[in-house]
Scaffold this active site. Structure first.
Site, PDB file in Angstrom:
ATOM      1  N   GLU A  93       0.828  -1.197   0.000  1.00  0.00           N
ATOM      2  CA  GLU A  93       0.000   0.000   0.000  1.00  0.00           C
ATOM      3  C   GLU A  93       0.864   1.249   0.000  1.00  0.00           C
ATOM      4  O   GLU A  93       1.944   1.279   0.589  1.00  0.00           O
ATOM      5  CB  GLU A  93      -0.906   0.001   1.242  1.00  0.00           C
ATOM      6  CG  GLU A  93      -1.896  -1.150   1.199  1.00  0.00           C
ATOM      7  CD  GLU A  93      -2.828  -1.207   2.405  1.00  0.00           C
ATOM      8  OE1 GLU A  93      -3.830  -1.907   2.321  1.00  0.00           O
ATOM      9  OE2 GLU A  93      -2.543  -0.568   3.433  1.00  0.00           O
ATOM     10  N   CYS A 106       3.496   8.527   1.152  1.00  0.00           N
ATOM     11  CA  CYS A 106       4.018   7.580   2.132  1.00  0.00           C
ATOM     12  C   CYS A 106       4.247   6.253   1.426  1.00  0.00           C
ATOM     13  O   CYS A 106       3.297   5.640   0.936  1.00  0.00           O
ATOM     14  CB  CYS A 106       3.002   7.445   3.272  1.00  0.00           C
ATOM     15  SG  CYS A 106       3.465   6.243   4.529  1.00  0.00           S
ATOM     16  N   CYS A 113       5.862  -6.854   7.524  1.00  0.00           N
ATOM     17  CA  CYS A 113       6.919  -6.323   8.388  1.00  0.00           C
ATOM     18  C   CYS A 113       7.251  -7.368   9.442  1.00  0.00           C
ATOM     19  O   CYS A 113       6.374  -8.077   9.923  1.00  0.00           O
ATOM     20  CB  CYS A 113       6.448  -5.037   9.072  1.00  0.00           C
ATOM     21  SG  CYS A 113       7.743  -4.215  10.045  1.00  0.00           S
ATOM     22  N   CYS A 117       5.386  -4.895  15.930  1.00  0.00           N
ATOM     23  CA  CYS A 117       4.945  -3.929  16.945  1.00  0.00           C
ATOM     24  C   CYS A 117       3.473  -4.202  17.251  1.00  0.00           C
ATOM     25  O   CYS A 117       2.672  -4.400  16.337  1.00  0.00           O
ATOM     26  CB  CYS A 117       5.162  -2.500  16.445  1.00  0.00           C
ATOM     27  SG  CYS A 117       6.906  -2.145  16.127  1.00  0.00           S
ATOM     28  N   CYS A 120       0.476  -2.072  15.709  1.00  0.00           N
ATOM     29  CA  CYS A 120       0.532  -1.756  14.275  1.00  0.00           C
ATOM     30  C   CYS A 120      -0.092  -2.875  13.457  1.00  0.00           C
ATOM     31  O   CYS A 120       0.238  -4.054  13.640  1.00  0.00           O
ATOM     32  CB  CYS A 120       1.991  -1.561  13.866  1.00  0.00           C
ATOM     33  SG  CYS A 120       2.202  -1.243  12.104  1.00  0.00           S
ATOM     34  N   CYS A 336      -1.657   6.113   9.938  1.00  0.00           N
ATOM     35  CA  CYS A 336      -0.466   5.434  10.453  1.00  0.00           C
ATOM     36  C   CYS A 336      -0.858   4.126  11.121  1.00  0.00           C
ATOM     37  O   CYS A 336      -1.727   4.104  11.978  1.00  0.00           O
ATOM     38  CB  CYS A 336       0.232   6.278  11.512  1.00  0.00           C
ATOM     39  SG  CYS A 336       0.779   7.853  10.957  1.00  0.00           S
TER      40      CYS A 336
HETATM   41  N1  SAH Z   1       8.838   0.555  10.588  1.00  0.00           N
HETATM   42  C1  SAH Z   1       9.075   1.980  10.551  1.00  0.00           C
HETATM   43  C2  SAH Z   1       8.343   2.614   9.404  1.00  0.00           C
HETATM   44  C3  SAH Z   1       6.833   2.661   9.554  1.00  0.00           C
HETATM   45  S1  SAH Z   1       6.401   4.247  10.083  1.00  0.00           S
HETATM   46  C4  SAH Z   1       8.683   2.582  11.889  1.00  0.00           C
HETATM   47  O1  SAH Z   1       7.959   1.937  12.639  1.00  0.00           O
HETATM   48  O2  SAH Z   1       9.133   3.682  12.205  1.00  0.00           O
HETATM   49  C5  SAH Z   1       4.793   4.053  10.637  1.00  0.00           C
HETATM   50  C6  SAH Z   1       4.559   4.863  11.887  1.00  0.00           C
HETATM   51  O3  SAH Z   1       3.196   4.664  12.319  1.00  0.00           O
HETATM   52  C7  SAH Z   1       5.428   4.409  13.040  1.00  0.00           C
HETATM   53  O4  SAH Z   1       5.826   5.500  13.816  1.00  0.00           O
HETATM   54  C8  SAH Z   1       4.487   3.527  13.789  1.00  0.00           C
HETATM   55  O5  SAH Z   1       4.900   3.364  15.105  1.00  0.00           O
HETATM   56  C9  SAH Z   1       3.197   4.290  13.676  1.00  0.00           C
HETATM   57  N2  SAH Z   1       2.040   3.456  13.950  1.00  0.00           N
HETATM   58  C10 SAH Z   1       1.927   2.135  13.796  1.00  0.00           C
HETATM   59  N3  SAH Z   1       0.715   1.703  14.158  1.00  0.00           N
HETATM   60  C11 SAH Z   1       0.026   2.783  14.555  1.00  0.00           C
HETATM   61  C12 SAH Z   1      -1.296   2.993  15.002  1.00  0.00           C
HETATM   62  N4  SAH Z   1      -2.143   1.987  15.100  1.00  0.00           N
HETATM   63  N5  SAH Z   1      -1.674   4.251  15.304  1.00  0.00           N
HETATM   64  C13 SAH Z   1      -0.806   5.285  15.153  1.00  0.00           C
HETATM   65  N6  SAH Z   1       0.447   5.150  14.716  1.00  0.00           N
HETATM   66  C14 SAH Z   1       0.869   3.913  14.418  1.00  0.00           C
END
Ligand code: SAH
Length: 349
Positions: A93, A106, A113, A117, A120, A336
């Site tokens: 995406e 983006c 991944c 996390c 996420c 995000c």
């Molecule tokens: N793997 C890298 C690149 C992805 S950036 C990283 O994690 O930095 C995507 C961003 O969205 C990251 O800061 C991640 O922590 C954030 N994110 C992930 N899940 C989210 C959610 N459910 N709500 C808000 N932010 C989220």
């Protein structure tokens, strides 16, 4: 058909070398790049300033296209999310975020991944494979085609699916193509790469070009960060922040952008807010607060407005540069952390 290499896998420097190796002048590589990146022409037969024999050679030995748009969703706030598929059927995406003075794309760097996390949606998918340079670059090519004229992509954030620093070779080559004057000619300042904190790769990333570094922080203690970002067990806060404190490439002209996803009852207390300034002391930085975007793969919720406000006020009163990032595109699962290839309907209310 045998697998022909994709031109978009090569930085201009490497493409020139390949052309020279074939007995072609280097400027031919620049011309081809100009067609593809500056004019958006991928069909070799249309590259009218190239000799017919060169066009035939390109046609026989190279390819120039590897991603197709499967579908586009448009949010009520103007955010566009596309699902794209690669030649092997892998899906990723990309999200376009038009704003008043800029349009941010983006991009994803991996299919799925491996970081897992816990808040996420991409993390819940697991890891399939790295994207190639061409697949990263082609997200830019495909997504600019769906942008309403006269809008142009002004900023690119490597914040889609995947952990960019675990695919650094392709990310690095992509950055080279994005900033090259004969290709996309973007200022490095308009590119941001986000990482959960893959320590051994951070210096290498910053050495590529003066791009922006974003670091997903999300917690003020190892106990909580271990729970949200499993990689923290390998590279805990002390090590991560200690490294950032030492790097010459992190300075007031080039601060770190910390991302902090606010999750109700997990990392949103006033104690957290009070710990943050001390934790980040000595690191030129800006802090982005992102209220948790809910999705079906996670039970975590965003805090109430009152809690978010109190958190923000505490940080501001401590003199931190902090912004609250409004969620964009969450009605189409484009915000995000919501990128997880749901094909139907909205992510969550
Ligand atoms: N793997 C890298 C690149 C992805 S950036 C990283 O994690 O930095 C995507 C961003 O969205 C990251 O800061 C991640 O922590 C954030 N994110 C992930 N899940 C989210 C959610 N459910 N709500 C808000 N932010 C989220």
């Amino acid at each position: 058909m045998p697998d022909r290499p994709n031109l978009k896998n090569y930085s201009l420097e490497r493409l020139r070398e390949r052309f020279i190796g074939e007995g072609l002048p280097a400027y031919r590589a620049d011309q081809v790049a100009g067609w593809i990146y500056q004019r958006g022409v991928e069909d070799f037969t249309q590259m009218s300033n190239l000799d017919l024999s060169l066009r035939e050679w390109l046609e026989a030995n190279w390819q120039s296209r590897c991603l197709e748009i499967d579908r586009v969703d448009r949010s009520t706030d103007g955010t566009l999310k596309a699902i794209l598929f690669a030649a092997d059927g892998a899906q990723i995406e990309s999200v376009l975020i038009p704003e008043t003075n800029r349009t941010t794309l983006c991009v994803s760097t991996q299919v799925g991944c491996a970081m897992a996390c816990t808040f996420c949606a991409t993390g819940a998918l697991g890891f399939t494979r790295n994207l190639t340079t061409a697949e990263i670059i082609e997200q830019v090519c495909r997504m600019r085609e769906i942008l309403d004229a006269p809008r142009k992509i002004t900023n690119i954030v490597f914040m889609g699916m995947g952990e960019p620093l675990l695919n650094l070779a392709a990310v690095s080559e992509s950055i080279a193509i994005l900033v090259h004057p004969k290709a996309f000619a973007m200022a490095p300042r308009r590119l941001t790469v986000s990482t959960v904190g893959v320590l051994p790769k951070i210096e290498e990333l910053l050495a590529i070009a003066p791009i922006n570094l974003a670091v997903s922080l999300h917690a003020t203690t190892d106990a909580v960060r271990d729970q949200l970002v499993p990689l923290n067990r390998r590279y805990p806060l002390d090590a991560l922040l200690g490294l950032l404190r030492q790097l010459d490439d992190v300075n007031h002209r080039r601060p770190v952008f910390f991302e902090y996803t606010l999750i109700e009852g997990i990392n949103d207390s006033l104690e957290d807010a009070k710990r943050l300034p001390a934790l980040l002391r000595g690191i030129p930085s800006k802090l982005n607060l992102i209220p948790m975007n809910p999705h079906p793969e996670s039970a975590y919720r965003p805090p109430s407005e009152a809690v978010i406000d109190a958190f923000l006020r505490e940080l501001a009163s401590a003199g931190m540069t902090v912004t609250l990032r409004r969620s964009r595109g969450d009605d189409i699962g484009a915000a995000c952390g919501q990128l997880a290839l749901r094909r139907t309907g909205a992510a969550a209310a």
